[in-house]
Motif scaffolding. Structure first.
Motif, mmCIF file in Angstrom:
data_model
loop_
_atom_site.group_PDB
_atom_site.id
_atom_site.type_symbol
_atom_site.label_atom_id
_atom_site.label_comp_id
_atom_site.label_asym_id
_atom_site.label_seq_id
_atom_site.Cartn_x
_atom_site.Cartn_y
_atom_site.Cartn_z
ATOM 1 N N CYS A 57 -8.700 9.308 -15.155
ATOM 2 C CA CYS A 57 -9.121 7.962 -14.755
ATOM 3 C C CYS A 57 -8.455 7.643 -13.423
ATOM 4 C CB CYS A 57 -8.718 6.937 -15.819
ATOM 5 S SG CYS A 57 -6.956 6.643 -15.883
ATOM 6 N N PRO A 58 -8.940 6.620 -12.746
ATOM 7 C CA PRO A 58 -8.338 6.289 -11.448
ATOM 8 C C PRO A 58 -7.050 5.468 -11.594
ATOM 9 C CG PRO A 58 -10.190 4.823 -11.878
ATOM 10 C CD PRO A 58 -10.114 5.761 -13.052
ATOM 11 N N ASP A 59 -6.397 5.265 -10.449
ATOM 12 C CA ASP A 59 -5.221 4.386 -10.380
ATOM 13 C C ASP A 59 -5.705 2.938 -10.498
ATOM 14 O OD1 ASP A 59 -3.214 2.679 -9.597
ATOM 15 O OD2 ASP A 59 -2.923 3.575 -7.622
ATOM 16 N N LYS A 60 -5.452 2.330 -11.645
ATOM 17 C CA LYS A 60 -5.980 0.977 -11.874
ATOM 18 C C LYS A 60 -4.987 -0.120 -11.502
ATOM 19 C CE LYS A 60 -7.035 2.003 -16.175
ATOM 20 N NZ LYS A 60 -6.602 3.422 -16.206
ATOM 21 N N MET A 61 -3.731 0.237 -11.316
ATOM 22 C CA MET A 61 -2.747 -0.775 -10.880
ATOM 23 C C MET A 61 -3.108 -1.278 -9.484
ATOM 24 S SD MET A 61 -0.496 -1.490 -13.073
ATOM 25 C CE MET A 61 0.166 -0.823 -14.582
ATOM 26 N N SER A 62 -3.465 -0.348 -8.616
ATOM 27 C CA SER A 62 -3.835 -0.752 -7.262
ATOM 28 C C SER A 62 -5.106 -1.608 -7.313
ATOM 29 C CB SER A 62 -4.050 0.498 -6.404
ATOM 30 O OG SER A 62 -4.456 0.119 -5.120
ATOM 31 N N GLN A 63 -6.030 -1.218 -8.188
ATOM 32 C CA GLN A 63 -7.258 -2.023 -8.336
ATOM 33 C C GLN A 63 -6.911 -3.445 -8.805
ATOM 34 O OE1 GLN A 63 -10.205 -0.024 -10.739
ATOM 35 N NE2 GLN A 63 -9.961 1.895 -9.627
ATOM 36 N N LEU A 64 -5.975 -3.514 -9.754
ATOM 37 C CA LEU A 64 -5.601 -4.825 -10.305
ATOM 38 C C LEU A 64 -4.973 -5.703 -9.215
ATOM 39 C CD1 LEU A 64 -5.713 -6.234 -13.044
ATOM 40 C CD2 LEU A 64 -3.398 -5.402 -13.507
ATOM 41 N N MET A 65 -4.107 -5.074 -8.428
ATOM 42 C CA MET A 65 -3.453 -5.806 -7.341
ATOM 43 C C MET A 65 -4.500 -6.344 -6.352
ATOM 44 S SD MET A 65 -0.350 -4.285 -5.071
ATOM 45 C CE MET A 65 0.047 -2.990 -6.182
ATOM 46 N N HIS A 66 -5.471 -5.497 -6.055
ATOM 47 C CA HIS A 66 -6.514 -5.921 -5.112
ATOM 48 C C HIS A 66 -7.341 -7.080 -5.673
ATOM 49 C CE1 HIS A 66 -5.586 -2.307 -2.766
ATOM 50 N NE2 HIS A 66 -6.339 -2.804 -1.802
ATOM 51 N N VAL A 67 -7.773 -6.972 -6.922
ATOM 52 C CA VAL A 67 -8.669 -8.035 -7.424
ATOM 53 C C VAL A 67 -7.916 -9.332 -7.706
ATOM 54 C CG1 VAL A 67 -10.441 -6.476 -8.257
ATOM 55 C CG2 VAL A 67 -8.622 -7.180 -9.822
ATOM 56 N N ARG A 68 -6.624 -9.232 -7.996
ATOM 57 C CA ARG A 68 -5.856 -10.478 -8.167
ATOM 58 C C ARG A 68 -5.732 -11.184 -6.805
ATOM 59 N NH1 ARG A 68 -2.696 -9.420 -13.166
ATOM 60 N NH2 ARG A 68 -4.468 -9.241 -14.572
ATOM 61 N N SER A 69 -5.614 -10.392 -5.733
ATOM 62 C CA SER A 69 -5.491 -10.984 -4.396
ATOM 63 C C SER A 69 -6.839 -11.399 -3.827
ATOM 64 C CB SER A 69 -4.881 -9.983 -3.423
ATOM 65 O OG SER A 69 -3.520 -10.021 -3.485
ATOM 66 N N PHE A 70 -7.859 -10.622 -4.160
ATOM 67 C CA PHE A 70 -9.206 -10.878 -3.609
ATOM 68 C C PHE A 70 -10.184 -11.013 -4.770
ATOM 69 C CE2 PHE A 70 -6.918 -8.227 -0.509
ATOM 70 C CZ PHE A 70 -6.937 -9.075 0.579
ATOM 71 N N PRO A 71 -10.260 -12.228 -5.335
ATOM 72 C CA PRO A 71 -11.112 -12.398 -6.519
ATOM 73 C C PRO A 71 -12.596 -12.218 -6.224
ATOM 74 C CG PRO A 71 -10.078 -14.486 -5.867
ATOM 75 C CD PRO A 71 -9.490 -13.433 -4.992
ATOM 76 N N ASP A 72 -12.992 -12.411 -4.977
ATOM 77 C CA ASP A 72 -14.418 -12.213 -4.646
ATOM 78 C C ASP A 72 -14.548 -11.830 -3.171
ATOM 79 O OD1 ASP A 72 -14.116 -14.560 -3.155
ATOM 80 O OD2 ASP A 72 -14.753 -15.806 -4.833
ATOM 81 N N VAL A 73 -15.774 -11.572 -2.783
ATOM 82 C CA VAL A 73 -16.000 -11.066 -1.431
ATOM 83 C C VAL A 73 -15.710 -12.145 -0.376
ATOM 84 C CG1 VAL A 73 -18.466 -11.509 -1.128
ATOM 85 C CG2 VAL A 73 -17.505 -9.388 -0.273
ATOM 86 N N ASP A 74 -15.804 -13.420 -0.764
ATOM 87 C CA ASP A 74 -15.460 -14.477 0.199
ATOM 88 C C ASP A 74 -13.970 -14.421 0.555
ATOM 89 O OD1 ASP A 74 -17.998 -15.384 0.375
ATOM 90 O OD2 ASP A 74 -17.768 -16.933 -1.166
#
Ligand code: PMP
Length: 428
Positions: free
Chosen positions: A288-305
């Motif tokens: 599976c991929p590295d999901k911690m980095s994904q989590l960090m990104h989506v917490r900081s950037f909840p949407d494309v705006d």
């Protein structure tokens, strides 16, 4: 405008070469050490992403929409990360896999899939005999390196201000040994142009002879506008859907030049059948991929705006650098008639065209004068046939360093252009 050195008489040209040589010698004496080679964001830009590092700490909930980021599983990426990358690329999240930190890595994986396993049940390409891949040029050297690595013959296709020359592409895809084309459709590396609607439509309408041909749509600069008004790229998946096609394009994107290069998140999107096919190979190569980095990104950037707002801040750092390139090149070379260059409204690069036979000499002279540039010819698969193209990467140096580097670049380009004119007349 015509090359001014060609209009000088022999004595004036020889004197001009000496004068320009003295300019370069004076700059060399400064002992500069400057780098305009690779498209790395500056420290100032990268620092704007630091707050993302505070998005997780030891007390954080490590779940995303009921999926555990703290263990194996969720092979296609966290739901919020797939949704974010899907809206960035304009495709349904179900057609996206988010994995790893590098889109180039995913491109390599997709080429490897076709080569070793075969695309959608086609014979593996490694067992098919000679293989070709189309390389719009000038283009991105690391793309060309991937297909070269697998033994493909990289076939250059001329770039136009609207994208790859589609007459050439349409002709070449009639050859079943042609298995794909590298495309950077928005703010292309290095020209900075965005493919016209007509180019996107013709790309989507391709009828390649090879069923295992795919368009590698590397949308690396999808949100990388320098100005509020960005270039608009037609969504190729919408065009394909309109034509009822279920396969042709693999699209790629990453946050390398949004957050931290090398530590962002990367994604691939394809038609439902193609993405299912790719997942077959992905499942073998990683748990599976590295999901911690994904989590960090989506917490900081909840949407494309949120991404777009961040990109506007990055653009404030980058824009003055691009404007400095335009100003310096215009002042330093505009009157010589020896060169042309692009003025992108986004992305990371400016493409420079000097006289035939000048690029490798300019790059070498700059190196000896203290400025590192991307190697001449790097923007071509194989050799640049005119030896005239140089990629300028203005993002990394400070404005002061960039200013000094551009002074050297212009002085070297002037000298080489005058030397070439003199040599053509047998003066040296
Ligand atoms: N594609 C293009 C067109 C690029 O310019 C770059 C970076 N210079 C990449 C891909 C690399 O992206 P990543 O870091 O996601 O591998």
């Amino acid at each position: 405008m015509d090359n001014v050195y060609l209009a000088l008489d022999d004595a004036a040209l020889a004197a001009e070469v000496d004068r320009l040589q003295a300019d370069v010698d004076a700059l060399a004496a400064k002992g500069l050490s400057l780098d305009m080679a690779r498209g790395k964001p500056s420290r100032e830009q990268v620092d704007l992403s630091r707050s993302m590092l505070d998005a997780l700490d030891s007390g954080s909930c490590l779940e995303d929409q009921g999926q555990d980021a703290a263990n194996y599983g969720v092979p296609d990426g966290l739901p919020s990360a797939r949704a974010l990358m899907a809206s960035l690329m304009g495709v349904p999240a179900s057609q996206v896999v988010v994995a790893g930190s590098s889109s180039l890595n995913l491109m390599f994986d997709c080429v490897a899939h076709g080569f070793v396993r075969g695309v959608r049940g086609a014979k593996p390409q490694c067992a098919q005999g000679p293989l070709r891949f189309l390389c719009p040029a000038p283009g991105y050297d690391r793309h060309f390196a991937v297909t070269e690595h697998f033994g493909f013959e990289n076939v250059p296709v001329p770039m136009t201000p609207e994208g790859p020359d589609m007459d050439v592409v349409e002709g070449l895809v009639a050859d079943p040994s042609v298995k794909g084309i590298w495309c950077v459709p928005k703010y292309q590396n290095p020209c900075g142009i965005t493919y016209s609607d007509e180019t996107v439509r013709r790309m989507a309408a391709l009828r390649p002879a090879a069923p295992d041909f795919r368009v590698y749509w590397d949308n690396a600069y999808a949100v990388h506008n320098l100005y509020d008004e960005g270039d608009e790229l037609l969504n190729i998946f919408d065009v394909l859907a309109g034509e009822g096609r279920d396969a042709l394009v693999y699209e790629f994107a990453s946050t390398s030049k949004v957050t931290f290069p090398g530590s962002g998140i990367a994604a691939v999107a394809a038609s439902p059948a193609d993405i299912a096919d790719l997942k077959g190979s992905f499942a073998v190569e990683r748990v599976c991929p590295d999901k911690m980095s994904q989590l960090m990104h989506v917490r900081s950037f909840p949407d494309v705006d949120a991404v777009r707002a961040h990109m506007a801040r990055l653009a404030e750092v980058l824009r003055p650098r691009f404007e400095l390139v335009e100003r310096r090149l215009s002042e330093g070379l505009g009157e010589t008639g020896c060169a042309t260059w692009t003025t992108p409204r986004g992305g990371y690069f400016v493409s420079f065209e000097g006289p035939e036979g000048s690029a490798s000499r300019i790059v070498e002279l700059c190196r000896r004068t203290g400025v590192t540039l991307t190697g001449a010819g790097a923007t071509w698969p194989g050799d640049d046939p005119r030896d005239s193209n140089i990629r300028i990467a203005p993002s990394y140096p400070t404005l002061e360093e960039l200013d000094a580097a551009l002074e050297v670049f212009c002085a070297c380009a002037r000298l080489v252009s005058a030397q070439l004119a003199a040599e053509a007349r047998g003066l040296r």
